[in-house]
Design a protein around this motif. Structure first.
Motif, PDB file in Angstrom:
ATOM      1  N   PRO A   1       5.614  58.887  -2.581  1.00 18.98           N
ATOM      2  CA  PRO A   1       5.837  58.508  -1.747  1.00 18.98           C
ATOM      3  C   PRO A   1       6.383  56.809  -1.925  1.00 18.98           C
ATOM      4  O   PRO A   1       7.400  56.494  -1.079  1.00 18.98           O
ATOM      5  N   SER A   2       5.647  56.079  -2.711  1.00 20.75           N
ATOM      6  CA  SER A   2       6.116  54.791  -3.118  1.00 20.75           C
ATOM      7  C   SER A   2       7.415  54.972  -3.320  1.00 20.75           C
ATOM      8  O   SER A   2       8.251  53.629  -3.015  1.00 20.75           O
ATOM      9  N   SER A   3       7.686  55.862  -4.132  1.00 17.31           N
ATOM     10  CA  SER A   3       9.212  55.755  -4.930  1.00 17.31           C
ATOM     11  C   SER A   3      10.323  56.296  -3.965  1.00 17.31           C
ATOM     12  O   SER A   3      11.312  55.854  -4.152  1.00 17.31           O
ATOM     13  N   ARG A   4       9.323  57.478  -3.871  1.00 15.80           N
ATOM     14  CA  ARG A   4      10.681  58.051  -2.395  1.00 15.80           C
ATOM     15  C   ARG A   4      11.396  56.646  -1.629  1.00 15.80           C
ATOM     16  O   ARG A   4      12.349  56.438  -0.302  1.00 15.80           O
ATOM     17  N   LEU A   5      10.422  55.471  -0.347  1.00 14.41           N
ATOM     18  CA  LEU A   5      10.246  54.596   0.197  1.00 14.41           C
ATOM     19  C   LEU A   5      11.590  53.343  -0.628  1.00 14.41           C
ATOM     20  O   LEU A   5      12.029  53.155  -0.148  1.00 14.41           O
TER      21      LEU A   5
ATOM     22  N   ALA B   1       4.201  53.516  11.101  1.00 22.27           N
ATOM     23  CA  ALA B   1       4.140  54.246  10.566  1.00 22.27           C
ATOM     24  C   ALA B   1       3.276  55.744   9.298  1.00 22.27           C
ATOM     25  O   ALA B   1       3.994  56.736   9.629  1.00 22.27           O
ATOM     26  N   GLY B   2       2.330  55.200   9.268  1.00 16.58           N
ATOM     27  CA  GLY B   2       1.034  55.604   8.641  1.00 16.58           C
ATOM     28  C   GLY B   2       1.194  55.529   7.278  1.00 16.58           C
ATOM     29  O   GLY B   2       0.750  55.699   6.590  1.00 16.58           O
ATOM     30  N   ALA B   3       2.395  54.192   6.307  1.00 19.93           N
ATOM     31  CA  ALA B   3       2.227  54.006   5.258  1.00 19.93           C
ATOM     32  C   ALA B   3       0.930  53.124   4.680  1.00 19.93           C
ATOM     33  O   ALA B   3       0.451  52.189   5.941  1.00 19.93           O
ATOM     34  N   THR B   4       0.535  53.414   3.809  1.00 16.59           N
ATOM     35  CA  THR B   4      -1.081  52.097   3.409  1.00 16.59           C
ATOM     36  C   THR B   4       0.052  51.195   2.898  1.00 16.59           C
ATOM     37  O   THR B   4       1.033  51.190   2.426  1.00 16.59           O
ATOM     38  N   ARG B   5      -1.132  49.868   2.587  1.00 19.02           N
ATOM     39  CA  ARG B   5      -0.871  48.790   2.381  1.00 19.02           C
ATOM     40  C   ARG B   5      -0.368  49.120   0.731  1.00 19.02           C
ATOM     41  O   ARG B   5       0.475  48.335   0.213  1.00 19.02           O
ATOM     42  N   ARG B   6      -1.515  49.833   0.209  1.00 18.56           N
ATOM     43  CA  ARG B   6      -0.826  50.249  -0.980  1.00 18.56           C
ATOM     44  C   ARG B   6       0.396  50.530  -1.328  1.00 18.56           C
ATOM     45  O   ARG B   6       0.969  50.423  -3.166  1.00 18.56           O
TER      46      ARG B   6
ATOM     47  N   ALA C   1       3.198  38.731   3.110  1.00 22.88           N
ATOM     48  CA  ALA C   1       4.088  39.458   3.921  1.00 22.88           C
ATOM     49  C   ALA C   1       2.948  40.400   4.976  1.00 22.88           C
ATOM     50  O   ALA C   1       2.798  40.716   6.211  1.00 22.88           O
ATOM     51  N   LEU C   2       2.633  41.158   4.214  1.00 22.15           N
ATOM     52  CA  LEU C   2       0.946  42.504   4.469  1.00 22.15           C
ATOM     53  C   LEU C   2      -0.194  42.294   5.328  1.00 22.15           C
ATOM     54  O   LEU C   2      -1.018  42.211   6.030  1.00 22.15           O
ATOM     55  N   ARG C   3      -0.683  40.179   5.254  1.00 21.21           N
ATOM     56  CA  ARG C   3      -1.625  40.017   5.183  1.00 21.21           C
ATOM     57  C   ARG C   3      -1.441  40.031   6.753  1.00 21.21           C
ATOM     58  O   ARG C   3      -2.499  40.103   7.593  1.00 21.21           O
ATOM     59  N   VAL C   4      -0.293  40.116   7.649  1.00 17.71           N
ATOM     60  CA  VAL C   4      -0.407  40.114   9.113  1.00 17.71           C
ATOM     61  C   VAL C   4      -0.444  41.333   9.460  1.00 17.71           C
ATOM     62  O   VAL C   4      -0.197  42.059   9.128  1.00 17.71           O
ATOM     63  N   ARG C   5      -0.873  41.388  11.247  1.00 18.42           N
ATOM     64  CA  ARG C   5      -1.261  42.977  11.335  1.00 18.42           C
ATOM     65  C   ARG C   5      -0.311  43.373  12.016  1.00 18.42           C
ATOM     66  O   ARG C   5       0.930  43.021  12.618  1.00 18.42           O
ATOM     67  N   PRO C   6       0.123  44.756  11.566  1.00 17.28           N
ATOM     68  CA  PRO C   6       1.365  45.244  12.178  1.00 17.28           C
ATOM     69  C   PRO C   6       1.840  45.187  13.178  1.00 17.28           C
ATOM     70  O   PRO C   6       2.804  44.842  13.211  1.00 17.28           O
ATOM     71  N   VAL C   7       0.992  45.513  14.604  1.00 17.40           N
ATOM     72  CA  VAL C   7       1.328  45.521  15.751  1.00 17.40           C
ATOM     73  C   VAL C   7       1.679  43.843  15.844  1.00 17.40           C
ATOM     74  O   VAL C   7       2.845  43.889  16.943  1.00 17.40           O
TER      75      VAL C   7
END
Length: 850
Positions: A491-495, A761-766, A837-843
């Motif tokens: 999935p990461s590569s597809r993104l 949308a469901g993607a993990t941080r990793r 950038a990923l430290r901040v809560r997505p909501v």
């Protein structure tokens, strides 16, 4: 009003303008540093030491001159050009009689300056400073006065300066061996002298008048005359009087005597510093020009990315009735505000950077310490002006489309990137690509290093510009090739594949600096080895000698070569210099003609070396082509010390890259150089290395080497010379590397909202971080292919032009290191902003206002 809006925008979007600020600041610092080098070459002071107590100095002209007269449309234009000669020009000694007749002259002191290196058992006593010999009669020119002992009277007497005495622990009565223009000789120290003011750049040894004349090896000639005024005579008045008296007076070889006073005395004393002016102007200009082109490319790319990130904001301004002119004015004023701040900071930072650069060049021996670093307000102001102009132009270029299209189209493009770049951009990119191809083609026919070097780096930059303009198309082409493999790796590569395809313009802004970094670094690292390896290969193939004699000091004395000669052995002395044909400079050497073909083979293609005498010359194929020469042709030239000569060409040879363009008889060259000692001696013999070394035991510092060992020493010298070029271009590469990090960080840091939506949308941080890594590696792969292709094309053309073969010297390990470094920069500059950038809560991010 627009200025107020621009100030508010910059204040509100500090983070968005930080990347542009940093790029402009680095550009200003680099331009300022190069400007100080250029100014030092143009206006740098060369302070006198030896002639400190001599208001007026008369010397020979150190230039070769050429005057051309053109008649066009009834008008006559006269142009006069001058170029410096490589060795010291000498004056006739009887000129002193004319000088003593000049009103206001109290005393005329003839000066002799020649090579005189004091030797210790381990080599030179003081390797940090050059040592020169003089007659004691000229000590008053500084002045030097005895602090202890007596003046030299006999041929074996010697007075040394106080610094040398302290370093070598010498006192009157001690013995000191000196290597001068003749065989080394041991002298008795009769006295120690101290200068009236500090002498920091040379060591002085004083001999008796007769011994000094013998060592100077120019009978009836002097280096210069020191003219001392009578009491009450002003130096300026004396200079005018001496100049008037000498008008028309000519040295034996035709150069006009020169009169110097004040700051003009320094260049007479330190010829290397005077010659270094031209080198520093060339170096500073080349660095500055390349830096400016790279800065334009980087700054335009940075502003383009910044404007692209503000596309929605600018589209909304268009939708609420902002005119195209207002958008351009807003972005232009923002750029000027950022450029003013960045230019000021960068210009101030560039001053110590320029001083550091000058110090490094001095430490490497590229620039003599006697040429003092000069700093004025001109380089910082020029850098500030260039920064303001570059920022404004970059903003205008970047805002061209958003300001031109209709508001509805602007809003549509704010949400979805255009599928195809504008036709103007594509055509400009193709034009630059064609220009780069033309430069590569031109490079393949350039056969001199001064002509090919600037074209080499210009070709890299022009091709990088074409990559910048055609970047979106190149990214889409790369995605078309890599899309299949990426779709199968998770999935990461597809993104990442979707992002590369949907945001090609954003990815292209990252590809450009990476391509420039890899292409420019490979070119800088491999252009010198390409030339050096070819020259060494020709030298290896052309040396037939069994052994090579070299020296740690200034050279191998003629007496050492004489002792090596026997009935069955051949000994060839080699002394090097530079001559002028017209105003053009050619590397030349003098070789012993007797038995030359037993020790040396330059691959003669026409004529014969058996006819080489003091009245003839052998030339390389390059020189023969440039000067339209063949065996039997006369060649009018100027020898190293300014002496005109017209030898006849007797041979043309192919290995000019390894042995120089012109080859004369040894004795001719040795009479017209400052250092007549041989740089090397080629020996063809059946004797062993030990036997030859035993013969030379009376000559300190000489070594008998196998040709392979001599080649290794030459390789080390070439590496030392190449380090100067590495340093000169290293700052440009460092700036490019900073631009890579800066652009990548800007590209990632503005995608906070995108990352938040992916997380929701469901993607993990990793997976998001994996997507960033895949994007970075894909961009790196494309940039590596483009940068390597550019470097290979340019290096191949350089090799064809300079060596005649398409054989660029690329070291695989170094190349892998360059790519690995670029990859490391790309991954770090992507991962760190991504993690932040990923430290901040997505909501929080998704519900925040844009």
């Amino acid at each position: 009003m627009m200025l107020r809006y621009a100030l508010r925008t910059v204040r509100a979007r500090k983070g968005g303008f930080l990347g542009a600020f940093f790029a402009l600041m680095c550009a200003a610092a680099l331009i300022t540093a190069c400007g100080t080098l250029l100014e030092t070459g143009l206006r740098g002071t060369i302070a006198t030491e030896r002639y400190a107590a001599t208001p007026v100095v008369v010397s020979a002209d150190q230039n070769v001159h050429q005057t051309t007269v053109k008649h066009k449309k009834g008008k006559t234009k006269v142009k006069h050009k001058a170029k410096p000669i490589a060795e010291r020009a000498w004056l006739p000694g009887d000129l002193a009689t004319e000088l003593r007749k000049v009103p206001g002259v109290r005393e005329v002191i003839p000066e002799l300056t020649f090579l005189a290196e004091p030797l210790a058992p381990g080599g030179a006593v003081d390797k940090d400073r050059p040592a020169y010999g003089h007659a004691w009669d000229s000590a008053a020119l500084t002045p030097y006065t005895l602090t202890t002992g007596t003046a030299p009277k006999a041929d074996g007497d010697l007075v040394i300066d106080r610094r040398l005495a302290e370093r070598a622990h010498l006192e009157p009565g001690d013995r000191l061996t000196v290597q001068s223009t003749q065989s080394p000789r041991t002298y008795r120290v009769t006295g120690i002298a101290a200068p009236a003011q500090e002498v920091r750049h040379q060591t002085a040894l004083f001999f008796s008048t007769a011994e000094a004349r013998r060592l100077a090896a120019h009978p009836g000639q002097v280096t210069a005359f020191g003219v001392l005024p009578t009491r009450g005579t002003d130096a300026a008045v004396l200079k005018r009087s001496v100049s008037s008296a000498l008008y028309g007076t000519r040295a034996p070889h035709g150069t006009t005597a020169q009169v110097s006073a004040g700051d003009g005395r320094g260049p007479v004393e330190f010829l290397d510093a005077a010659a270094a002016r031209t080198k520093l102007v060339s170096m500073g200009g080349a660095m500055g020009g390349t830096s400016l082109l790279v800065a334009v490319l980087v700054v335009v790319g940075t502003f383009a990315l910044s404007v692209q990130q503000r596309h929605r904001e600018l589209a909304l301004l268009r939708a609420i009735a902002a005119t195209p002119g207002q958008i351009r004015a807003l972005l232009g004023r923002e750029a000027l505000i950022v450029g003013a701040a960045a230019g000021t900071a960068g210009a101030l930072a560039g001053l110590p950077l320029g001083s550091w650069l000058h110090g490094r060049f001095v430490a490497m021996g590229a620039v003599p310490a006697t040429l003092q670093h000069t700093v004025s307000v001109f380089p910082p102001f020029a850098a500030l002006a260039a920064t303001l102009l570059g920022a404004w132009a970059a903003a205008r270029i970047s805002s061209r489309r958003i300001a031109r299209i209709r508001p509805a189209e602007a809003l549509a493009e704010a949400r979805a990137e255009r599928t195809r770049p504008a036709w103007g951009r594509i055509l400009a990119g193709l034009a630059l690509l064609a220009g780069g191809v033309v430069l590569v083609a031109v490079l393949s026919v350039l056969r001199t290093e001064p002509a090919s070097t600037p074209v080499t780096f210009l070709a890299v930059v022009v091709l990088a510009f074409s990559v910048a303009l055609l970047g979106p198309l190149l990214v889409r082409a790369a995605v078309a090739v890599l899309g299949g493999p990426l779709a199968l790796t998770g999935p990461s590569s597809r993104l990442a594949r979707a992002n590369l395809r949907g945001h090609a313009a954003r990815m292209a802004s990252v590809v450009t600096p990476l391509t420039l970094l890899i292409g420019m670094t490979c070119t800088v690292l491999f252009v010198q080895p390409t030339l050096g390896n070819a020259a060494r290969a020709q030298a290896r193939e052309g040396i037939r000698a069994d052994w090579v004699v070299a020296a740690q000091g200034p050279g191998v004395p003629a007496e050492a070569a004489r002792r090596l000669r026997t009935q069955h052995d051949t000994v060839t002395e080699v002394v090097r210099t530079t001559v002028r044909v017209g105003l053009d400079k050619y590397a030349a050497q003098g070789v012993t003609p007797g038995g030359l073909t037993r020790t040396w083979d330059p691959d003669v293609t026409a004529g014969s070396l058996t006819k080489l005498t003091e009245d003839t010359v052998a030339v390389s194929e390059l020189a023969a082509d440039q000067l339209h020469l063949k065996p039997g042709s006369p060649l009018k030239l100027t020898l190293g010390d300014g002496t005109p000569a017209t030898p006849t060409v007797v041979a043309v040879y192919a290995r000019g890259l390894g042995f120089g363009d012109l080859t004369f008889a040894h004795d001719l060259v040795a009479r017209h150089v400052d250092n007549p000692l041989a740089t090397s001696v080629l020996v063809s013999t059946a004797r062993t290395q030990t036997q030859l070394a035993t013969t030379l035991r009376e000559f300190p510092g000489t070594h008998v080497l196998a040709p392979a060992a001599a080649d290794s020493i030459q390789a080390a010298r070439q590496q030392a010379n190449a380090e100067v070029n590495y340093l000169a271009m290293g700052l440009v590469l460092a700036f490019t590397a900073i631009a890579v990090v800066n652009t990548l960080a800007m590209s990632v840091s503005e995608r906070v909202r995108e990352f938040a939506l992916l997380r929701l949308a469901g993607a993990t941080r990793r997976q998001v971080l994996g997507m960033l890594r895949t994007e970075a590696l894909s961009v790196l792969l494309l940039a590596t292919a483009l940068g390597s292709g550019i470097a290979l094309a340019v290096l191949t053309a350089f090799s064809v032009g300079m060596t005649g073969e398409a054989a660029p010297a690329v070291t695989p390990l170094v190349y892998v290191a360059v790519v690995a470094l670029a990859g490391l920069l790309a991954l770090v500059a992507t991962a760190l902003p991504g993690r932040v950038a990923l430290r901040v809560r997505p909501v929080t991010v998704a519900t925040a206002k844009e």
